[in-house]
Write a protein that holds these residues in place. Sequence first.
Motif, PDB file in Angstrom:
ATOM      1  N   TYR A 211       0.840  -1.195   0.000  1.00 50.75           N
ATOM      2  CA  TYR A 211       0.000   0.000   0.000  1.00 50.75           C
ATOM      3  C   TYR A 211       0.876   1.246   0.000  1.00 50.75           C
ATOM      4  O   TYR A 211       1.970   1.273   0.555  1.00 50.75           O
ATOM      5  N   ASN A 212       0.366   2.267  -0.653  1.00 47.95           N
ATOM      6  CA  ASN A 212       1.043   3.561  -0.784  1.00 47.95           C
ATOM      7  C   ASN A 212       2.142   3.532  -1.843  1.00 47.95           C
ATOM      8  O   ASN A 212       2.880   4.490  -1.994  1.00 47.95           O
ATOM      9  N   SER A 213       2.230   2.428  -2.591  1.00 53.45           N
ATOM     10  CA  SER A 213       3.268   2.328  -3.617  1.00 53.45           C
ATOM     11  C   SER A 213       2.772   2.872  -4.956  1.00 53.45           C
ATOM     12  O   SER A 213       1.575   3.075  -5.162  1.00 53.45           O
ATOM     13  N   THR A 225      -0.071  -1.441  -8.059  1.00 57.90           N
ATOM     14  CA  THR A 225      -0.196  -0.118  -7.443  1.00 57.90           C
ATOM     15  C   THR A 225      -1.555  -0.010  -6.765  1.00 57.90           C
ATOM     16  O   THR A 225      -2.531   0.403  -7.382  1.00 57.90           O
ATOM     17  N   PRO A 226      -1.664  -0.394  -5.493  1.00 60.14           N
ATOM     18  CA  PRO A 226      -2.974  -0.473  -4.836  1.00 60.14           C
ATOM     19  C   PRO A 226      -3.528   0.889  -4.432  1.00 60.14           C
ATOM     20  O   PRO A 226      -3.592   1.238  -3.258  1.00 60.14           O
ATOM     21  N   ASN A 227      -3.913   1.648  -5.417  1.00 60.23           N
ATOM     22  CA  ASN A 227      -4.505   2.962  -5.186  1.00 60.23           C
ATOM     23  C   ASN A 227      -5.764   3.051  -6.036  1.00 60.23           C
ATOM     24  O   ASN A 227      -5.689   2.989  -7.273  1.00 60.23           O
ATOM     25  N   GLN A 228      -6.906   3.181  -5.393  1.00 63.49           N
ATOM     26  CA  GLN A 228      -8.185   3.182  -6.100  1.00 63.49           C
ATOM     27  C   GLN A 228      -8.285   4.316  -7.117  1.00 63.49           C
ATOM     28  O   GLN A 228      -8.959   4.171  -8.141  1.00 63.49           O
ATOM     29  N   TYR A 243      -1.827  -7.330  -1.653  1.00 65.33           N
ATOM     30  CA  TYR A 243      -1.227  -6.125  -1.095  1.00 65.33           C
ATOM     31  C   TYR A 243      -0.993  -6.258   0.407  1.00 65.33           C
ATOM     32  O   TYR A 243      -1.823  -6.782   1.136  1.00 65.33           O
ATOM     33  N   LYS A 245       0.971  -4.212   4.009  1.00 59.74           N
ATOM     34  CA  LYS A 245       1.272  -2.918   4.604  1.00 59.74           C
ATOM     35  C   LYS A 245       2.784  -2.699   4.635  1.00 59.74           C
ATOM     36  O   LYS A 245       3.540  -3.565   5.075  1.00 59.74           O
ATOM     37  N   TYR A 246       3.210  -1.551   4.183  1.00 65.49           N
ATOM     38  CA  TYR A 246       4.624  -1.169   4.168  1.00 65.49           C
ATOM     39  C   TYR A 246       5.181  -1.134   5.591  1.00 65.49           C
ATOM     40  O   TYR A 246       4.553  -0.616   6.509  1.00 65.49           O
ATOM     41  N   GLN A 268       9.298   5.203  -1.101  1.00 63.96           N
ATOM     42  CA  GLN A 268       8.044   5.439  -1.823  1.00 63.96           C
ATOM     43  C   GLN A 268       7.971   6.910  -2.213  1.00 63.96           C
ATOM     44  O   GLN A 268       7.617   7.769  -1.406  1.00 63.96           O
ATOM     45  N   GLY A 271       4.295   7.994  -3.313  1.00 59.93           N
ATOM     46  CA  GLY A 271       3.463   7.783  -2.135  1.00 59.93           C
ATOM     47  C   GLY A 271       3.663   8.799  -1.036  1.00 59.93           C
ATOM     48  O   GLY A 271       2.923   8.811  -0.049  1.00 59.93           O
TER      49      GLY A 271
END
Length: 474
Positions: A211-213, A225-228, A243, A245-246, A268, A271
């Motif tokens: 996440y946040n990548s 790239t888990p960003n909606q 996915y 968590k970083y 990131q 991110g």
Amino acid sequence: MSSALSTASRNIARVALRASRPSTSYSGYRISPTSAALHGRNYASAATDAAEAVHQSAITNRDPSENSKSAAFVREYEPYCLTTYARPGLVLSSGKGCYIWDIEGQKYLDFTAGIAVNALGHGNEELSKIMYEQSLKMIHTSNLYYNEWTGPLCKLLVERTLATKGMQSASRVFVSNSGSEANEAALKFARKYGKVTPGGGEHKYEVVSFYNSFHGRTMGSLSATPNQKYQKPFAPMVPGFKYAKYNDIDGLDIITKDTCAVIIEPIQGEGGVYFATPEFITALRKKCDQVDAVLIFDEIQSGLGRSGYLWAHEAFPAEAQPDILTTAKALGGGIPIGAAMMSERIAQAIKIGDHGTTFGGNPLATRVAHYVVDKLSNPEFLDEVKHKAELFRSGLEQLKEKYPSVITEIRGTGLIWGVQLNRDPNAIVDAARLRGLLVITAGNNTVRIVPPLIVKEKEILEGIEVLDTAFASL
């Protein structure tokens, strides 16, 4: 820190101190209690008007008016361009070093470097000479034939990497056209490896990212790239992506015997300039080894000197290194090119016909990249980046102290910095642009600063001072 940098840091402090002192006199405007009374204004109102006058006088670069050359240019050509970006109305025309000019003749200090691309700045004469000479000789051949520059670039990347504390398994390089394509190649190579490795097979195709990548906008890299905001318009994504968590070691159980690859950014960038911890990366490497998953480091933004090292992951423990490393952005100094560097173990899984590219590895791009890599991997050059990092750190921390109600955190290393705000950063981006400084956003309410790596100390001071006036204008 060098004596020059210490002096520069003291200068920043003096600038901040001067800016924080109250003043009753401004160029073109003077606060007078008598005048305020005569006009029926109280002191608070007069002070507010005075402050606004100061902020307005600091604006040096007005956005183009409706009657400007820039507006006419946009009106003529915008109807023919697919609009996928929200942009201010200025039209950039030329650049030299860390400065660029628009077609109105306005000058800007560039702390964006084309989103961390123009590492050697604008208008580099040696780079331009190389492009000109090579364009006269040969621009493109396709990968149906060898050319004089793809091989030397691959060799240089491997040798300069092996000379660092970074990826000691570096063996071979696949050259592409962009960062997204470099990541796409890395993901494909990892899936092929998963199918042919002992204990692998058709079940071993899953990819884990964080996440946040941000890994790109092609369907494979977008799926990682888990960003909606990026994924939703083009769903469904490619199957098999999961996915985590970083920096969450406990969450690494998501990596199983069905995982063929894990892709992660050591820093990131898009991110919001967040850093993987050494403990997390070490645990991640061990987990990948346990299930025979390919570990991919996406150093498209953080690599090639941006962190003060050739590769950002050099700061990790020696046992925490990748199987594949992807790079792009700075690699061509502005010419589109990307690359995926891999270990021999991964390379042996890839056979003729498994992957390809028409433009990737063309002699123009690879000759330019050879020059750029040679410059950016120079130890003295990298040491200068580290020194300039301390100047940025000092200046930005002082801004945080001065504007605690707006700035909540400073994150960065080398010449990649994130200024975390508690509000939408676009007001600061706009205010800085109107004062002749270009910065960009990242992540959640972050101002991102990624100047050319050749930025001078006086330009860093100039940029910090402009940011000071931009924050003061809020």
